[in-house]
Write a protein that holds these residues in place. Structure first.
Motif, short mmCIF file in Angstrom:
data_model
loop_
_atom_site.label_atom_id
_atom_site.label_comp_id
_atom_site.label_asym_id
_atom_site.label_seq_id
_atom_site.Cartn_x
_atom_site.Cartn_y
_atom_site.Cartn_z
N PRO A 40 2.93 5.57 0.90
CA PRO A 40 3.23 4.58 1.94
C PRO A 40 4.62 3.96 1.80
O PRO A 40 5.14 3.39 2.75
N ALA A 41 5.21 4.08 0.62
CA ALA A 41 6.56 3.57 0.37
C ALA A 41 7.20 4.44 -0.70
O ALA A 41 6.50 4.97 -1.57
N PRO A 42 8.53 4.60 -0.67
CA PRO A 42 9.20 5.49 -1.63
C PRO A 42 9.05 5.06 -3.09
O PRO A 42 9.14 5.89 -3.98
N ASP A 43 8.79 3.78 -3.32
CA ASP A 43 8.67 3.30 -4.70
C ASP A 43 7.23 3.02 -5.12
O ASP A 43 6.98 2.38 -6.14
N ALA A 44 6.27 3.50 -4.36
CA ALA A 44 4.85 3.26 -4.67
C ALA A 44 4.22 4.48 -5.33
O ALA A 44 4.37 5.60 -4.87
N HIS A 45 3.52 4.22 -6.43
CA HIS A 45 2.71 5.24 -7.08
C HIS A 45 1.25 4.85 -6.92
O HIS A 45 0.90 3.67 -6.80
N TYR A 46 0.38 5.84 -6.96
CA TYR A 46 -1.05 5.58 -6.87
C TYR A 46 -1.59 5.12 -8.23
O TYR A 46 -1.14 5.60 -9.28
N ILE A 47 -2.54 4.19 -8.19
CA ILE A 47 -3.11 3.68 -9.43
C ILE A 47 -4.63 3.85 -9.51
O ILE A 47 -5.18 3.86 -10.60
N ALA A 60 -7.32 5.22 -1.93
CA ALA A 60 -6.46 4.97 -3.09
C ALA A 60 -5.72 3.65 -2.95
O ALA A 60 -5.47 3.18 -1.83
N TYR A 61 -5.37 3.08 -4.09
CA TYR A 61 -4.52 1.89 -4.15
C TYR A 61 -3.21 2.27 -4.80
O TYR A 61 -3.16 3.20 -5.62
N THR A 62 -2.15 1.53 -4.45
CA THR A 62 -0.83 1.84 -5.01
C THR A 62 -0.25 0.65 -5.77
O THR A 62 -0.71 -0.49 -5.63
N THR A 63 0.80 0.94 -6.54
CA THR A 63 1.54 -0.10 -7.23
C THR A 63 2.28 -1.00 -6.25
O THR A 63 2.67 -2.10 -6.60
N GLY A 64 2.46 -0.55 -5.02
CA GLY A 64 3.13 -1.33 -3.98
C GLY A 64 2.19 -2.18 -3.16
O GLY A 64 2.55 -2.66 -2.09
#
Length: 84
Positions: A40-47, A60-64
């Motif tokens: 969803p964003a270039p700096d987001a990773h999945y957690i 999924a949830y992301t770091t963003g």
């Protein structure tokens, strides 16, 4: 890892993972990587990730701070919600 008949969805640890790459991807039984999940964003990773009851998508949830639904066949985002 989440195993289904068409392959395995793999979530790599986000810490230290290259920022330009998605850390969630899908591997066919042959070992071929079929997709890297759209982010969803270039700096987001999945957690966190789980297989939805429909068997056709992942949640999924992301770091963003995004909650996402991802198509299991393509890795494309079906929808996303930003939260705080």
């Amino acid at each position: 890892m989440i195993e289904v008949s068409s392959g395995i969805a793999i979530l790599e640890q986000h810490v230290g993972y290259p920022l330009r790459e998605s850390n969630l991807y899908f591997v066919a039984p042959t070992g071929e990587v079929l997709w890297h999940a759209e982010r969803p964003a270039p700096d987001a990773h999945y957690i966190r990730v789980r297989l939805n009851e429909d068997g056709r998508s992942l949640s999924a949830y992301t770091t963003g701070r995004h909650a996402c639904e991802i198509d299991l066949k393509t890795g494309k985002l079906l929808n996303q919600i930003a939260f705080r």
